[in-house]
Design a protein around this motif. Structure first.
Motif, PDB file in Angstrom:
ATOM      1  N   UNK A 261       0.863  -1.192   0.000  1.00 41.18           N
ATOM      2  CA  UNK A 261       0.000   0.000   0.000  1.00 41.18           C
ATOM      3  C   UNK A 261       0.896   1.237   0.000  1.00 41.18           C
ATOM      4  N   UNK A 262       0.831   2.030  -1.049  1.00 43.80           N
ATOM      5  CA  UNK A 262       1.720   3.196  -1.079  1.00 43.80           C
ATOM      6  C   UNK A 262       0.989   4.512  -0.890  1.00 43.80           C
ATOM      7  N   UNK A 263      -0.335   4.500  -0.977  1.00 40.38           N
ATOM      8  CA  UNK A 263      -1.060   5.767  -0.830  1.00 40.38           C
ATOM      9  C   UNK A 263      -2.426   5.514  -0.213  1.00 40.38           C
ATOM     10  N   UNK A 264      -2.762   6.291   0.830  1.00 45.85           N
ATOM     11  CA  UNK A 264      -4.101   6.182   1.426  1.00 45.85           C
ATOM     12  C   UNK A 264      -4.803   7.534   1.361  1.00 45.85           C
ATOM     13  N   UNK A 265      -4.294   8.426   0.542  1.00 46.49           N
ATOM     14  CA  UNK A 265      -4.900   9.751   0.468  1.00 46.49           C
ATOM     15  C   UNK A 265      -5.005  10.249  -0.974  1.00 46.49           C
ATOM     16  N   UNK A 266      -4.999   9.312  -1.919  1.00 44.99           N
ATOM     17  CA  UNK A 266      -5.190   9.709  -3.318  1.00 44.99           C
ATOM     18  C   UNK A 266      -3.922  10.205  -3.998  1.00 44.99           C
ATOM     19  N   UNK A 267      -2.800  10.260  -3.252  1.00 44.31           N
ATOM     20  CA  UNK A 267      -1.573  10.730  -3.892  1.00 44.31           C
ATOM     21  C   UNK A 267      -1.010   9.672  -4.835  1.00 44.31           C
ATOM     22  N   UNK A 268      -0.397  10.133  -5.908  1.00 46.59           N
ATOM     23  CA  UNK A 268       0.214   9.213  -6.871  1.00 46.59           C
ATOM     24  C   UNK A 268       1.559   8.739  -6.328  1.00 46.59           C
ATOM     25  N   UNK A 269       2.092   7.689  -6.963  1.00 49.68           N
ATOM     26  CA  UNK A 269       3.391   7.159  -6.554  1.00 49.68           C
ATOM     27  C   UNK A 269       4.479   8.230  -6.639  1.00 49.68           C
ATOM     28  N   UNK A 270       4.468   9.035  -7.716  1.00 51.29           N
ATOM     29  CA  UNK A 270       5.526  10.036  -7.842  1.00 51.29           C
ATOM     30  C   UNK A 270       5.401  11.131  -6.786  1.00 51.29           C
ATOM     31  N   UNK A 271       4.168  11.405  -6.368  1.00 51.96           N
ATOM     32  CA  UNK A 271       3.992  12.369  -5.272  1.00 51.96           C
ATOM     33  C   UNK A 271       4.523  11.811  -3.959  1.00 51.96           C
ATOM     34  N   UNK A 272       4.209  10.529  -3.709  1.00 53.05           N
ATOM     35  CA  UNK A 272       4.645   9.896  -2.462  1.00 53.05           C
ATOM     36  C   UNK A 272       6.175   9.874  -2.389  1.00 53.05           C
ATOM     37  N   UNK A 273       6.810   9.442  -3.495  1.00 55.12           N
ATOM     38  CA  UNK A 273       8.272   9.358  -3.511  1.00 55.12           C
ATOM     39  C   UNK A 273       8.891  10.757  -3.404  1.00 55.12           C
ATOM     40  N   UNK A 274       8.301  11.715  -4.107  1.00 53.20           N
ATOM     41  CA  UNK A 274       8.799  13.095  -4.038  1.00 53.20           C
ATOM     42  C   UNK A 274       8.766  13.621  -2.608  1.00 53.20           C
ATOM     43  N   UNK A 275       7.661  13.343  -1.929  1.00 50.45           N
ATOM     44  CA  UNK A 275       7.505  13.800  -0.546  1.00 50.45           C
ATOM     45  C   UNK A 275       8.563  13.158   0.366  1.00 50.45           C
ATOM     46  N   UNK A 276       8.794  11.853   0.178  1.00 50.90           N
ATOM     47  CA  UNK A 276       9.798  11.152   1.008  1.00 50.90           C
ATOM     48  C   UNK A 276      11.193  11.742   0.784  1.00 50.90           C
ATOM     49  N   UNK A 277      11.512  12.047  -0.472  1.00 49.55           N
ATOM     50  CA  UNK A 277      12.822  12.631  -0.778  1.00 49.55           C
ATOM     51  C   UNK A 277      12.934  14.033  -0.177  1.00 49.55           C
ATOM     52  N   UNK A 278      11.848  14.797  -0.307  1.00 48.88           N
ATOM     53  CA  UNK A 278      11.859  16.161   0.211  1.00 48.88           C
ATOM     54  C   UNK A 278      12.081  16.169   1.725  1.00 48.88           C
ATOM     55  N   UNK A 279      11.312  15.285   2.421  1.00 47.39           N
ATOM     56  CA  UNK A 279      11.443  15.208   3.879  1.00 47.39           C
ATOM     57  C   UNK A 279      12.872  14.884   4.306  1.00 47.39           C
ATOM     58  N   UNK A 280      13.545  14.041   3.515  1.00 46.19           N
ATOM     59  CA  UNK A 280      14.900  13.614   3.887  1.00 46.19           C
ATOM     60  C   UNK A 280      15.978  14.503   3.268  1.00 46.19           C
ATOM     61  N   UNK A 281      15.553  15.521   2.546  1.00 43.44           N
ATOM     62  CA  UNK A 281      16.483  16.434   1.848  1.00 43.44           C
ATOM     63  C   UNK A 281      17.452  15.646   0.975  1.00 43.44           C
ATOM     64  N   UNK A 282      16.920  14.663   0.247  1.00 48.68           N
ATOM     65  CA  UNK A 282      17.752  13.831  -0.622  1.00 48.68           C
ATOM     66  C   UNK A 282      17.456  14.131  -2.085  1.00 48.68           C
ATOM     67  N   UNK A 283      18.414  13.770  -2.940  1.00 45.66           N
ATOM     68  CA  UNK A 283      18.208  13.961  -4.383  1.00 45.66           C
ATOM     69  C   UNK A 283      18.288  12.623  -5.107  1.00 45.66           C
ATOM     70  N   UNK A 284      17.697  12.584  -6.295  1.00 48.65           N
ATOM     71  CA  UNK A 284      17.638  11.349  -7.060  1.00 48.65           C
ATOM     72  C   UNK A 284      18.095  11.624  -8.497  1.00 48.65           C
TER      73      UNK A 284
END
Ligand code: ATP
Ligand code: MG
Length: 424
Positions: A261-284
């Motif tokens: 389960x990657x989203x429980x609020x309607x967010x897309x996979x790219x939004x979820x991953x983007x948010x995780x990267x942003x929170x960790x101040x990481x780049x891809x």
């Protein structure tokens, strides 16, 4: 007429011969379905019909007999093939009369652009007896609203911009005043890496009980590209408890279904991953072969993605893999371009060159040709390098046509990044 009768059910009829062809699709009903859902009005059926007065009259008669509200879109223009107003007046037995004020408005609209009103436009000033005219500041076709016998027929212009403005400004307030208080509440879960039947097997024992609970919840399972979606829906007059009950149901499903389960609020996979990267101040950074830039495209669909997307390359040919991502030529010769070592080298190479926290390498066979017994079409090797010296490499077997395989490969790669970041 009973002005207080509540509107519970609706049908939509989209009118226009172009909508029966191969080029134009009816999007107005999608928009209207969303708005009706928000009002708690149940959409029972929708149909598309050409510019035929008889066909439309037949459909409208049937719809008006069944639903409290019938919305017709299109066919209100000035030309001969615009038949909506005539067909509705026929069925309801209403005489069409020219509205002098409307003639003036339409004339003024043309005059404001320095034009004379063509005679055919007078047709747009014909109003069925007793109908309310809905002004259209964005176009020449006014809308019409007919109320009678506790029912409502609403005729809206076809162009989406005109229809939407008219619906929100003039129709929705009237509907809100006549809907039962029950609102429609929704929740959803998106799952990846599992088949529809696997999700169903786990979810069904839970949601079958909710159908008959104190607050009944309806569950729909949908297979979408790269993901399975569970949509929960409940109708309630209580704006406090309904969302809570739905959220509890959703969380129970999420616990049962686990890490897929990657989203429980309607967010897309790219939004979820983007948010995780942003929170960790990481780049891809990404070096992709068979997905041709689709992963980068999805990552950069998210506003603000410049904060976490370093960039990358489409390393399609072997030469590009060597030149852009520093893949050792011997590695490609020895293992083949579609292999875990090459995916790994793509991920390492692009990560080092762009000095990003995470590097992604994708190489695979998108088909329809190019497959072999050992590496059939749909075989995709994906590597995630980083953060730090962690590494994840997988070979997945994906199904479908070329477009679907490309999308599923990006979904699998994003899911690997997601899981890696969550473990971090
Ligand atoms: P007009 O006075 O602008 O002609 P109308 O009510 O007669 O208004 P139509 O001629 O049926 O509208 O449609 C005008 C345009 O609106 C169409 O070319 C089409 O692009 C768009 N349109 C019509 N119906 C739909 C629909 N159901 N979904 C999306 N677009 C639509
Ligand atoms: Mg038309």
């Amino acid at each position: 007429m009973d002005p207080g009768a509540s509107i519970r059910t609706a049908q939509i009829i989209a009118v226009g011969s172009e909508l029966l062809g191969t080029v134009r699709v009816d999007t107005n009903s999608l928009y209207l379905a969303g708005r009706l859902g928000g009002l708690g009005i149940e959409l029972r059926a929708k149909s598309v019909v050409g510019d035929s007065r008889d066909e439309l009259a037949r459909l409208f008669r049937d719809a008006y007999g069944r639903a409290d509200l019938v919305i017709l879109t299109g066919g209100l223009g000035p030309t001969d093939d615009d038949v909506t107003r005539d067909a509705v007046a026929d069925v309801l037995g209403l005489e069409l009369r020219e509205d002098p004020a409307l003639v003036e408005q339409i004339e003024a609209r043309f005059a404001s652009r320095g034009l004379r009103m063509p005679a055919v436009n007078r047709k747009q000033a014909l109003v069925p007896a007793g109908a309310e005219v809905l002004p259209n500041p964005l176009g020449s076709a006014p809308g019409l609203l007919l109320a009678g016998g506790g029912k409502l027929a609403v005729l809206l212009p076809g162009p989406p911009r005109e229809l939407q403005a008219m619906f929100e400004r003039l129709v929705e307030p009237r509907l809100r005043a006549r809907t039962a208080r029950a609102g429609l509440y929704r929740a959803s879960l998106y799952i990846t890496g599992q088949s529809e039947s696997h999700v169903e097997e786990i979810a069904q024992p839970l949601y079958s009980k909710w159908r008959t609970a104190a607050l009944p919840i309806e569950t729909t399972i949908l297979a979408a590209p790269g993901q399975i979606e569970l949509h929960l829906c409940a109708r309630s007059e209580d704006p406090d408890s309904a969302p809570r009950v739905l959220a509890e149901a959703r969380d129970q499903l999420a616990r049962a279904l686990g890490a897929g389960v990657f989203s429980i609020d309607g967010r897309t996979m790219e939004e979820v991953v983007g948010e995780l990267l942003r929170e960790r101040a990481m780049t891809i950074a990404v070096a992709e072969s068979c997905t041709g830039g689709l992963l980068q495209s999805r990552l950069t669909d998210i506003p603000g993605s410049s904060a976490w997307v370093a960039g990358g390359v489409v390393a399609y040919s072997n030469a590009a893999k060597v030149l852009f991502a520093g893949v050792p030529p011997g590695l490609i010769e020895h293992h083949g371009a579609v292999s875990e070592p090459v995916a790994s080298a793509l991920a390492d190479g692009i990560r080092a060159r762009l000095e990003s926290n995470i590097g992604v390498g994708i190489t695979g066979v998108a088909g329809p040709s190019g497959g072999s017994a050992a590496k059939p079409v749909g075989t995709v090797a994906i590597a995630i390098a980083g953060p730090e010296d962690s590494r994840l490499v997988r070979t997945v077997r994906l199904y479908g046509g070329r477009t679907q395989i490309k999308f599923s490969a990006t979904q699998a790669a994003l899911d690997m990044v997601r899981r890696r970041l969550l473990a971090q």
